[in-house]
Design an enzyme around this catalytic site. Structure first.
Site, PDB file in Angstrom:
ATOM      1  N   VAL A   1       0.857  -1.184   0.000  1.00 46.64           N
ATOM      2  CA  VAL A   1       0.000   0.000   0.000  1.00 46.64           C
ATOM      3  C   VAL A   1       0.890   1.230   0.000  1.00 46.64           C
ATOM      4  O   VAL A   1       1.892   1.277   0.717  1.00 46.64           O
ATOM      5  CB  VAL A   1      -0.895   0.047   1.264  1.00 46.64           C
ATOM      6  CG1 VAL A   1      -1.844   1.227   1.201  1.00 46.64           C
ATOM      7  CG2 VAL A   1      -1.662  -1.248   1.422  1.00 46.64           C
ATOM      8  N   GLY A   2       0.528   2.182  -0.802  1.00 44.25           N
ATOM      9  CA  GLY A   2       1.278   3.435  -0.805  1.00 44.25           C
ATOM     10  C   GLY A   2       0.335   4.595  -0.685  1.00 44.25           C
ATOM     11  O   GLY A   2      -0.879   4.407  -0.545  1.00 44.25           O
ATOM     12  N   GLY A   3       0.870   5.789  -0.690  1.00 45.42           N
ATOM     13  CA  GLY A   3       0.065   6.978  -0.525  1.00 45.42           C
ATOM     14  C   GLY A   3      -0.949   7.128  -1.649  1.00 45.42           C
ATOM     15  O   GLY A   3      -1.912   7.872  -1.545  1.00 45.42           O
ATOM     16  N   PHE A   4      -0.733   6.428  -2.714  1.00 47.09           N
ATOM     17  CA  PHE A   4      -1.507   6.704  -3.909  1.00 47.09           C
ATOM     18  C   PHE A   4      -2.375   5.524  -4.312  1.00 47.09           C
ATOM     19  O   PHE A   4      -3.311   5.661  -5.087  1.00 47.09           O
ATOM     20  CB  PHE A   4      -0.514   7.109  -4.983  1.00 47.09           C
ATOM     21  CG  PHE A   4      -0.954   6.921  -6.392  1.00 47.09           C
ATOM     22  CD1 PHE A   4      -0.240   6.100  -7.242  1.00 47.09           C
ATOM     23  CD2 PHE A   4      -2.066   7.588  -6.875  1.00 47.09           C
ATOM     24  CE1 PHE A   4      -0.646   5.939  -8.547  1.00 47.09           C
ATOM     25  CE2 PHE A   4      -2.458   7.434  -8.185  1.00 47.09           C
ATOM     26  CZ  PHE A   4      -1.752   6.598  -9.020  1.00 47.09           C
ATOM     27  N   GLY A   5      -2.157   4.383  -3.737  1.00 45.96           N
ATOM     28  CA  GLY A   5      -3.001   3.259  -4.117  1.00 45.96           C
ATOM     29  C   GLY A   5      -2.455   1.964  -3.568  1.00 45.96           C
ATOM     30  O   GLY A   5      -1.563   1.960  -2.722  1.00 45.96           O
ATOM     31  N   LYS A   6      -3.030   0.864  -4.055  1.00 42.22           N
ATOM     32  CA  LYS A   6      -2.622  -0.431  -3.532  1.00 42.22           C
ATOM     33  C   LYS A   6      -1.977  -1.271  -4.628  1.00 42.22           C
ATOM     34  O   LYS A   6      -2.223  -1.064  -5.815  1.00 42.22           O
ATOM     35  CB  LYS A   6      -3.848  -1.169  -2.990  1.00 42.22           C
ATOM     36  CG  LYS A   6      -4.413  -0.524  -1.740  1.00 42.22           C
ATOM     37  CD  LYS A   6      -5.667  -1.237  -1.282  1.00 42.22           C
ATOM     38  CE  LYS A   6      -6.177  -0.619   0.021  1.00 42.22           C
ATOM     39  NZ  LYS A   6      -7.528  -1.083   0.351  1.00 42.22           N
ATOM     40  N   VAL A   7      -1.193  -2.225  -4.201  1.00 43.00           N
ATOM     41  CA  VAL A   7      -0.609  -3.171  -5.137  1.00 43.00           C
ATOM     42  C   VAL A   7      -1.176  -4.551  -4.816  1.00 43.00           C
ATOM     43  O   VAL A   7      -1.162  -4.983  -3.663  1.00 43.00           O
ATOM     44  CB  VAL A   7       0.929  -3.192  -5.030  1.00 43.00           C
ATOM     45  CG1 VAL A   7       1.511  -4.138  -6.079  1.00 43.00           C
ATOM     46  CG2 VAL A   7       1.486  -1.795  -5.190  1.00 43.00           C
TER      47      VAL A   7
ATOM     48  N   LYS B   1      -0.731  -2.612  -9.887  1.00 40.74           N
ATOM     49  CA  LYS B   1      -0.684  -1.380  -9.094  1.00 40.74           C
ATOM     50  C   LYS B   1      -1.841  -0.514  -9.530  1.00 40.74           C
ATOM     51  O   LYS B   1      -1.904  -0.076 -10.680  1.00 40.74           O
ATOM     52  CB  LYS B   1       0.655  -0.709  -9.408  1.00 40.74           C
ATOM     53  CG  LYS B   1       1.013   0.507  -8.632  1.00 40.74           C
ATOM     54  CD  LYS B   1       2.475   0.809  -8.985  1.00 40.74           C
ATOM     55  CE  LYS B   1       3.031   2.062  -8.421  1.00 40.74           C
ATOM     56  NZ  LYS B   1       4.440   2.217  -8.804  1.00 40.74           N
TER      57      LYS B   1
ATOM     58  N   ASP C   1      14.902   7.597  -5.159  1.00 43.80           N
ATOM     59  CA  ASP C   1      14.301   6.970  -3.988  1.00 43.80           C
ATOM     60  C   ASP C   1      14.879   5.578  -3.785  1.00 43.80           C
ATOM     61  O   ASP C   1      14.151   4.605  -3.619  1.00 43.80           O
ATOM     62  CB  ASP C   1      12.776   6.936  -4.128  1.00 43.80           C
ATOM     63  CG  ASP C   1      12.072   6.818  -2.779  1.00 43.80           C
ATOM     64  OD1 ASP C   1      12.761   6.936  -1.736  1.00 43.80           O
ATOM     65  OD2 ASP C   1      10.854   6.595  -2.761  1.00 43.80           O
TER      66      ASP C   1
END
Ligand SMILES: *[C@@H]1O[C@H](CO)[C@@H](O)[C@H](O)[C@H]1NC(C)=O
Ligand SMILES: *[C@@H]1O[C@H](CO)[C@@H](O)[C@H](O)[C@H]1NC(C)=O
Ligand SMILES: *[C@@H]1O[C@H](CO)[C@@H](O)[C@H](O)[C@H]1NC(C)=O
Ligand SMILES: *[C@@H]1O[C@H](CO)[C@@H](O)[C@H](O)[C@H]1NC(C)=O
Ligand SMILES: *[C@@H]1O[C@H](CO)[C@@H](O)[C@H](O)[C@H]1NC(C)=O
Ligand SMILES: *[C@@H]1O[C@H](CO)[C@@H](O)[C@H](O)[C@H]1NC(C)=O
Ligand SMILES: *[C@@H]1O[C@H](CO)[C@@H](O)[C@H](O)[C@H]1NC(C)=O
Ligand SMILES: *[C@@H]1O[C@H](CO)[C@@H](O)[C@H](O)[C@H]1NC(C)=O
Length: 874
Positions: A543-549, A563, A663
């Site tokens: 899970v990231g700030g922008f969506g899920k994987v 993603k 990153d």
């Protein structure tokens, strides 16, 4: 333009020698009798005195006789205090004086040019003929104005000592006394004494602007304050060089917040090999300090503040003396030092600087005139906040404040020795000066704020942890590894412009539809729904700030990482685009590859190859997913690092225009089934600077703990920022702990700092992953650490290229394999030092398309490596 120095009668020169060979020797510090300084020039004059005066410190001041050979004056006026009560409790030195009714010059022969002390004693005792309290006069040397229109309006306060440290070149020095019209000049005693060459170095730390200050040797200095923190006054008798030190009590803004600490003077150590000696300050100064009062009494997070009145419009040299006499073991004391609110040192770490406790240390700062507001210098010390070890504290043992000569070579006003005014001539330029001063102080303020921000970020783990900003969402994200962004919205919109002006969701569709991007296969939404069990939460692998994987599986059994962007996230959209831009250009064995995409119904979905072994981090420690991965051996770790390095090397050099990942971290290095490392997440990537640019200016983004300090400071991005982050990865792999671990004591929080600290002490093995103990060949380790350390160089230019890092890692792997081979094969154990290794070229560079094998000879004697193949990127 020396005045009067030609009048020196040659026949009387011998007298000068007589004086200069005077019997003053530095008083040996009781604790270090070996330190003895014998000044080459040593003039001590009791002006106007009838006979010589010996002080309690053993120094003898000679009377300057009538018609003194080194004084040229129109008439000899010698005066002595007649009023017994005014002379009762002052030094015998100042109860006589010489009075000048006209300009008069003392000329001294200088045996050894360099810095000299000049001390002038003034005591305007009442005298029936001469009104000394009414005397107004100027004192200059051949080069510098020391005092301009000076007067000592009262004798009640005792004698006034003016103390200077002057650079003197040439074989003569003059002191010129010039009375103001209708007034007289006077002086009670003069000292002109060589100072040790090492006393005032040429360089210091400038706090406004932040940086290095060089050229100190050219400045005349006037001692404004010399304080012995937390202790008693030190008289010239107790000092190695006849200096006097005042107690600091009167200058504390909040005396109750501090406490005196002291140790016996014999406990104070001076470092071997020079630098700080008892000549810099005597042990008695280092043996006492002011520390923070018991945390029980006050909030532990405050500053100790001293406030000193100084003359504005001058820059000051501030010397702070430190000696950690309060810690019981190393690495316990960290504090910040501020001057007038500007950071001087952040997290001063005496243990590391001195490699011991109770070792004397000093640091010089230059505080520019523009930062001296309100005629005060404010020295503040505060514990580096956020420290978790429960002993916030700060100490200061001694403080010296010295005024620096200004543009007019003056320490008093803006007139130079020839009387010319060196200030701004007209009001217009005064206004300009004010404007520029405001600009300067704004600059200083901005710098201070920036540093404060850095400080905050570094000290407040909670803050950045909560900062759940946009981040990588390619594969598993660790909540404790959030990224931050200093100006998110702005940076985001900039980036958006870079990639076109698509504003609506449908705009993105046409972006995808262009087809020229080589995005691989098109997936329908239904296909992906099926593959992921309708985006079942059970299938989420990150899970990231922008969506899920999600983990998906196609009908043919192919596993996918899917993603899915959250369409409401603006920043996500930008990252999404960046990732597509980047991946469309890149194909490499060590980069995670894009299989396809889906943009149906305003969806933003990217489909990647599935990396079954997840992020590298999970193979090192603290596996957040809960799935136990076996820990990697040292050889495997090296292979993984080499793979990742190769991926980054390709990013930097392989594509048409280099790409900076921005990153790099262990969660962005993924492992496939065979533990082949692949670099993932290009959401923050940027095209590298082109040939004519040297850097890309950009808002600072990246992950905390991996961020290149130079990039942070200057906001200029180069490939070397990735190299820095990779250096952190290398230490993370070696030590098996996170780059940032807020749960640890303050000095351990940041892995890069912590590891470098131990590396500098040559004790890195103490913080190695215990699982690796005994399995690493020492030569392999040395090579590896050498590479990691170079990556962490402060300046980008000092860091190696990824190609060089790669080469070093390969070498470290060979050394490890050689050691393992030796251990396995007893016949090799005592064999020659030349070891031939079979070296699989498939591990040299797949991208280069080379195939086959080659022999590599390692000569252990020289550490040189001979290889028949050129490793790409060297
Ligand atoms: C001597 O000093 C005392 C105290 O400072 C003062 O009261 C007295 O007037 C002085 N006498 C002369 C002659 O100046
Ligand atoms: C000495 O001069 C000062 C300043 O001019 C004046 O205030 C003071 O009264 C004078 N003292 C004597 C004893 O004349
Ligand atoms: C002399 O001593 C007295 C009392 O000890 C003190 O009040 C006074 O300030 C001293 N004077 C000087 C000039 O030091
Ligand atoms: C610290 O030491 C100084 C000098 O001995 C003394 O004047 C002061 O009162 C002491 N302060 C405390 C808080 O003990
Ligand atoms: C604070 O001081 C009191 C009394 O001196 C003591 O009993 C207590 O343990 C102290 N608390 C801490 C946290 O040091
Ligand atoms: C200490 O002083 C500095 C500079 O004035 C200031 O920025 C900082 O906030 C102070 N720290 C505390 C804990 O008050
Ligand atoms: C102080 O700053 C001004 C303006 O930048 C500069 O010209 C001057 O040389 C500085 N002085 C010192 C002593 O650093
Ligand atoms: C300077 O002095 C003024 C007036 O005394 C005060 O308001 C201001 O806060 C001071 N500034 C600093 C930086 O100390």
């Amino acid at each position: 333009m020396p005045r009067g120095d030609h009048r020196l009668p040659a026949a009387l020169l011998f007298l000068l020698f007589f004086f200069s060979s005077g019997a003053f020797h530095a008083h040996a510090d009781s604790s270090s009798p070996s330190v003895k300084f014998t000044p080459a020039d040593n003039y001590l004059l009791d002006c106007g005195g009838a006979r010589s005066t010996t002080l309690d410190d053993g120094r003898t001041f000679r009377s300057d006789p009538q018609s003194s050979s080194f004084l040229s004056t129109s008439e000899d006026i010698l005066v002595t205090a007649t009023n017994a009560s005014s002379a009762s409790n002052v030094s015998a030195l100042v109860i006589s004086a010489r009075v000048f009714s006209e300009e008069s010059t003392y000329s001294f022969f200088i045996a050894n040019p360099g810095r000299h002390w000049v001390r002038l004693h003034f005591y305007p005792f009442p005298h029936p003929t001469y009104n000394l309290t009414g005397a107004v006069f100027t004192v200059t040397t051949d080069t510098f104005v020391l005092l301009r229109d000076f007067s000592v309006p009262t004798a009640a306060a005792g004698p006034v000592l003016k103390e200077y440290l002057l650079p003197i070149d040439g074989d003569r020095a003059s002191l010129i006394f010039t009375p103001k019209k209708n007034s007289v000049a006077f002086v009670n005693a003069i000292e002109l004494v060589s100072a040790p060459d090492t006393l005032v170095p040429d360089t210091a730390t400038s706090v406004s602007p932040q940086g290095d200050f060089a050229g100190l040797s050219a400045y005349a200095l006037e001692v404004s304050y010399r304080l012995n923190m937390g202790g008693d006054a030190v008289t010239p008798k107790g000092d190695t060089l006849g200096r006097a030190w005042q107690p600091d009590d009167g200058f504390l803004t909040l005396p109750g917040a501090t406490r005196n600490v002291s140790v016996p003077t014999r406990d104070v150590k001076f470092p071997d090999g020079g630098g700080v000696t008892p000549l810099i300050a005597p042990s008695v100064v280092y043996s006492t300090a002011e520390a923070m009062a018991d945390a029980n009494v006050t909030d532990p997070n405050f500053n100790i503040t001293w406030q000193l009145n100084v003359e504005p419009a001058f820059s000051y040299l501030v010397r702070m003396h430190f000696c950690d006499i309060i810690s019981h073991q190393l690495n316990q004391l960290y504090f910040n030092v501020y001057l007038n609110g500007l950071i001087g040192v952040s997290g001063l770490d005496l243990s590391t600087l001195t490699s011991g406790l109770a070792v004397a240390y000093y640091k010089d700062f230059v505080l520019n005139a523009s930062a001296v507001a309100n005629s005060t210098i404010r020295v503040q010390l505060g514990p580096a906040t956020g420290s978790n070890d429960g002993t916030p504290n700060a100490i200061l043992n001694g403080l010296e404040v010295m005024k620096m000569s200004n543009v007019a070579d003056s320490l008093d006003g803006l007139f130079s020795i020839d009387g010319s005014y060196r200030g701004e001539p007209d009001s217009g330029s005064v206004a300009r000066k004010v404007v520029s001063a405001i600009g300067l102080s704004m600059g200083a303020l901005a710098m201070g704020l920036l540093l404060l921000m850095v400080y905050r970020w570094r000290r407040r783990p909670d803050d950045w942890e909560k900062r759940n900003s946009f981040s990588s969402w390619l594969l598993p994200i660790h909540a404790s590894h959030s990224t931050f962004c200093s100006s998110s919205t702005k940076g985001g919109s900039n980036r958006r412009q870079r990639f076109g002006s698509h504003k609506s969701k449908s705009g993105y569709s046409s972006f995808f539809a262009s087809g020229a991007l080589g995005l691989g296969r098109y997936f329908t939404f239904a296909e992906l729904q099926e593959a992921t069990g309708n985006f079942d939460d059970k299938a989420v692998i990150g899970v990231g700030g922008f969506g899920k994987v999600y983990l998906g599986e196609l009908e043919d059994g192919t596993k996918l990482a899917v993603k899915r962007g959250n369409p409401s996230s603006e920043q996500g959209i930008n990252e999404f685009q960046t990732e597509i831009q980047m991946l469309s250009k890149l194909r490499h064995r060590h980069l995670v590859s894009l299989i396809g995409y889906c943009d149906e119904n305003s969806e933003m979905i990217l489909v990647y190859e599935y990396m079954s072994n997840g992020p590298l981090r999970d193979h090192l420690y603290g596996n957040s997913a809960g799935t136990a991965h076996p820990l990697l051996s040292w050889k495997q770790r090296l292979e993984v690092c080499i793979g990742a390095a190769r991926g980054l090397h390709y990013l930097h050099t392989g594509a048409a225009q280099g790409i900076i990942h921005r990153d790099v971290k262990t969660t962005n290095i993924l492992l496939d089934e065979q533990l082949v490392a692949k670099v993932a997440d290009f959401g923050l990537s940027k095209a590298a600077p082109s040939m004519e640019q040297t850097h890309v200016s950009t808002a600072v983004k990246g992950s905390f703990g991996y961020l290149d300090p130079e990039y942070f400071r200057r906001q200029q991005l180069t490939e070397k920022s990735d190299v820095y982050s990779f250096g952190v990865v290398l230490f993370e792999v070696l030590c098996a702990r996170p780059a940032i671990n807020p749960a640890l004591p303050r000095e351990q929080v940041n892995l890069a700092e912590w590891a470098m600290q131990w590396h500098r002490k040559n004790q890195l093995e103490k913080i190695l992953d215990p699982h690796l103990a005994g399995t690493i060949s020492p030569t392999s380790l040395t090579k590896y650490v050498e590479a990691a350390e170079k990556c962490l160089a402060d300046c980008g230019v000092d860091r190696p290229s990824m190609g060089d890092v790669l080469w070093n890692l390969e070498y470290a792997l060979q050394l490890q394999e050689a050691a393992m081979g030796q251990a396995d094969d007893p016949t090799l154990q005592n064999s020659s030092k030349h070891i031939a290794l079979e070296y699989s070229l498939s591990s040299i560079d797949e991208a280069g398309g080379e195939a086959g094998g080659g022999a590599v000879a390692v000569n252990e004697d020289s550490g040189a490596i001979v290889t028949p193949h050129t490793v790409q990127g060297r």
